[in-house]
Design an enzyme around this catalytic site. Structure first.
Site, mmCIF file in Angstrom:
data_model
loop_
_atom_site.group_PDB
_atom_site.id
_atom_site.type_symbol
_atom_site.label_atom_id
_atom_site.label_comp_id
_atom_site.label_asym_id
_atom_site.label_seq_id
_atom_site.Cartn_x
_atom_site.Cartn_y
_atom_site.Cartn_z
ATOM 1 N N ARG A 128 0.794 -1.092 0.065
ATOM 2 C CA ARG A 128 0.000 -0.421 -0.324
ATOM 3 C C ARG A 128 0.941 1.104 0.000
ATOM 4 O O ARG A 128 0.502 1.775 0.931
ATOM 5 C CB ARG A 128 -1.020 -0.545 1.102
ATOM 6 C CG ARG A 128 -2.059 -0.825 0.598
ATOM 7 C CD ARG A 128 -3.076 -1.115 1.672
ATOM 8 N NE ARG A 128 -3.752 -1.675 0.891
ATOM 9 C CZ ARG A 128 -5.169 -1.599 0.921
ATOM 10 N NH1 ARG A 128 -5.686 -1.703 2.567
ATOM 11 N NH2 ARG A 128 -6.086 -2.072 -0.166
ATOM 12 N N ASP A 136 -3.723 -1.672 -7.027
ATOM 13 C CA ASP A 136 -4.109 -2.098 -5.474
ATOM 14 C C ASP A 136 -5.179 -2.781 -5.717
ATOM 15 O O ASP A 136 -6.688 -2.695 -6.201
ATOM 16 C CB ASP A 136 -4.180 -0.499 -4.776
ATOM 17 C CG ASP A 136 -4.891 -1.146 -2.874
ATOM 18 O OD1 ASP A 136 -5.092 -2.573 -2.975
ATOM 19 O OD2 ASP A 136 -4.183 -0.708 -1.993
HETATM 20 P P1 NAD Z 1 -9.295 -4.137 5.183
HETATM 21 O O1 NAD Z 1 -10.621 -4.441 4.382
HETATM 22 O O2 NAD Z 1 -8.612 -4.920 5.816
HETATM 23 O O3 NAD Z 1 -10.605 -3.579 6.838
HETATM 24 C C1 NAD Z 1 -11.279 -2.787 6.454
HETATM 25 C C2 NAD Z 1 -11.899 -1.986 7.343
HETATM 26 O O4 NAD Z 1 -12.108 -3.212 9.248
HETATM 27 C C3 NAD Z 1 -10.428 -1.335 7.665
HETATM 28 O O5 NAD Z 1 -10.710 0.210 7.589
HETATM 29 C C4 NAD Z 1 -10.026 -2.447 9.291
HETATM 30 O O6 NAD Z 1 -9.673 -0.759 10.049
HETATM 31 C C5 NAD Z 1 -12.005 -1.885 9.878
HETATM 32 N N1 NAD Z 1 -11.782 -3.061 11.315
HETATM 33 C C6 NAD Z 1 -10.814 -3.613 11.624
HETATM 34 N N2 NAD Z 1 -10.774 -4.671 13.082
HETATM 35 C C7 NAD Z 1 -12.212 -3.588 13.055
HETATM 36 C C8 NAD Z 1 -12.546 -3.966 14.603
HETATM 37 N N3 NAD Z 1 -12.775 -4.692 14.930
HETATM 38 N N4 NAD Z 1 -13.944 -2.710 14.504
HETATM 39 C C9 NAD Z 1 -14.635 -1.606 13.021
HETATM 40 N N5 NAD Z 1 -13.663 -1.776 12.242
HETATM 41 C C10 NAD Z 1 -12.458 -2.815 11.832
HETATM 42 O O7 NAD Z 1 -8.819 -2.476 5.151
HETATM 43 P P2 NAD Z 1 -8.561 -1.476 3.866
HETATM 44 O O8 NAD Z 1 -10.681 -0.698 3.185
HETATM 45 O O9 NAD Z 1 -8.887 -3.068 2.271
HETATM 46 O O10 NAD Z 1 -7.869 -0.714 3.929
HETATM 47 C C11 NAD Z 1 -8.017 0.496 4.578
HETATM 48 C C12 NAD Z 1 -7.229 1.664 5.093
HETATM 49 O O11 NAD Z 1 -6.047 1.403 4.472
HETATM 50 C C13 NAD Z 1 -8.040 2.613 3.741
HETATM 51 O O12 NAD Z 1 -8.925 3.576 4.386
HETATM 52 C C14 NAD Z 1 -6.449 3.283 3.024
HETATM 53 O O13 NAD Z 1 -6.780 4.706 4.247
HETATM 54 C C15 NAD Z 1 -5.576 2.811 3.086
HETATM 55 N N6 NAD Z 1 -5.449 2.417 1.820
HETATM 56 C C16 NAD Z 1 -3.905 3.190 1.520
HETATM 57 C C17 NAD Z 1 -3.574 2.639 0.036
HETATM 58 C C18 NAD Z 1 -2.256 3.152 0.085
HETATM 59 O O14 NAD Z 1 -2.069 3.914 -0.059
HETATM 60 N N7 NAD Z 1 -1.724 2.999 -0.984
HETATM 61 C C19 NAD Z 1 -4.178 1.796 -0.508
HETATM 62 C C20 NAD Z 1 -5.588 1.300 0.031
HETATM 63 C C21 NAD Z 1 -5.987 1.285 1.463
#
Ligand code: NAD
Length: 385
Positions: A128, A136
């Site tokens: 990421r 991604d």
């Molecule tokens: P993910 O699918 O791994 O998880 C989904 C969400 O579940 C996350 O936001 C996580 O914090 C949340 N979560 C985990 N445990 C939890 C709990 N007990 N209660 C409530 N929520 C909980 O994550 P994702 O959606 O693929 O990505 C998360 C973040 O990564 C994005 O929001 C973004 O900020 C970041 N991201 C960065 C890049 C980059 O920099 N290239 C790319 C994609 C995403």
């Protein structure tokens, strides 16, 4: 550079996506690749053979020919679900296979790739970083899942989402709670808002609060402590933190019409955050769409792949939801995988697997009969040698 890229018809059950869409064929031809597409590969997602041919690709009649004749095979699913349909005799040493590989679930594909001397890359392991953003796949597909998950909920709920004031009475808007506000969750919030619901959300990463509020939803402060981990992902909560979260959520969800849950921890089963007692407390007809179903689900009563009614609440556990939006899922996936492949091509238009490139290092599962790295060997549960 010469090299033949093959795009097979996906054979994993229910898979409608295709790894490359016609619009991206020209960027591969431009650097000297040939592109071959298995007959009908794009049909289920709305991309016909004629469109590939018009873009300069060649249509190949059988899977065997496609795999045997390709130096690089771009797939949607080359991992657990798909490899049994790929005859081992079709693979050859030095061949490159790119796709989602389900690296966290032990399965035979890795041993097959190792034995055949295939260089395989897992799109789920794209780091990421800003440089890798256009590659991604987890983000591109989660975004679609968030949208479609809300549409499923709206369809299943015996209520309207928006406020409506008519001569026959006033309809109050549905209350939607989004659990986990990452990529899928934020899109779910935006979609539910567009449909007129009153939306709230919770996430364990503190940075998310502002993002939730900027979409016009309410951030619910369940005070369990910040669990931000590396790369934008969450860390797993301690059992005490998780117990506290459940206690706080129990007081909240009883008044909610729809829960869309997306909470996930990379490489781990989804945390079970919605208990049977919470489901029982919800009004009959309420809906839970559990977008974390791929890794077991966030609700204790979710049956992955099914929609069930328990204690009067409809619990939907969709699998591979991105495939139900196959046209756009393929378009975005195709951009991700094309960008990934072009990153392997150097200025001299040569394809080079350079383990000092952080994207290569993170994603190379097998290479020259060995795991790509020690870290990868430990993810796959294999010995590094
Ligand atoms: P993910 O699918 O791994 O998880 C989904 C969400 O579940 C996350 O936001 C996580 O914090 C949340 N979560 C985990 N445990 C939890 C709990 N007990 N209660 C409530 N929520 C909980 O994550 P994702 O959606 O693929 O990505 C998360 C973040 O990564 C994005 O929001 C973004 O900020 C970041 N991201 C960065 C890049 C980059 O920099 N290239 C790319 C994609 C995403």
């Amino acid at each position: 550079m010469s090299g033949r890229i093959g795009i097979p018809l996906e054979r994993s059950p229910g898979e409608r996506r295709v790894a490359l869409v016609p619009a991206h064929v020209s960027s591969l031809l431009k650097v000297g690749f040939e592109v071959h597409v298995e007959k009908g590969a794009g049909e289920a997602s709305g991309y016909l053979d004629a469109a590939y041919e018009a873009a300069g690709a060649t249509v190949v009649a059988t899977a065997a020919d496609l795999w045997k004749q390709s130096d690089i095979v771009l797939t949607v699913r080359a991992g657990a679900a798909a490899t049994p349909s790929v005859a081992k005799a079709w693979l050859h040493a030095g061949q490159i296979v790119v796709g989602t590989m389900d690296p966290w679930a032990p399965h035979d594909s890795f041993a097959t790739f190792l034995k055949a001397g295939v260089s395989s890359f897992s799109m789920e392991l794209i780091p990421r970083t800003t440089r890798a953003q256009a590659m991604d796949v987890l983000s591109s597909q989660s975004n679609l899942a968030g949208y479609k998950g809300v549409l499923l909920a709206a369809e299943l709920l015996p209520k309207m989402f928006p406020l409506s004031m008519t001569a026959a009475g006033t309809i109050i808007p549905a209350k939607v709670f989004v659990l986990g506000a990452g990529v899928a969750g934020l899109q779910a919030i935006a979609t539910a808002k567009r449909l007129g619901a009153v939306v709230s959300a919770f996430d364990v990463r503190a940075a998310v609060k502002e993002q939730v509020q900027s979409l016009g939803a309410k951030f619910i402060e369940f005070d369990v402590g910040d669990a931000s981990g590396a790369g934008g992902y969450a860390k797993e909560l301690t059992p005490e933190q998780q117990a506290k979260q459940k206690e706080l959520m129990a007081g909240y969800v009883k008044d909610i019409d729809v829960i869309v849950s997306t909470a996930a921890i990379p490489g781990r089963p989804s945390p079970k955050l919605i208990t049977e007692a919470m489901v029982t407390s919800m009004a009959p007809g309420s809906v839970i769409v559990d977008l974390a179903s791929e890794r077991g689900g966030n609700c204790e009563l979710t049956e992955p792949g099914k929609t069930v009614v328990k204690h009067g609440v409809t619990i939907c556990g969709p699998l591979n939801i991105a495939s139900t939006v196959a046209f756009h899922a393929s378009q975005l996936y195709s951009k991700n995988i094309t960008t990934f492949l072009l990153n392997l091509v150097n200025k001299e238009k040569q394809l080079v697997i350079d383990p000092s490139d952080d994207i290569v290092a993170a994603t190379l599962l097998t290479h020259g009969g060995k795991p790509g790295s020690e870290k990868i060997a430990s993810i796959l549960g294999l010995s590094a040698n």
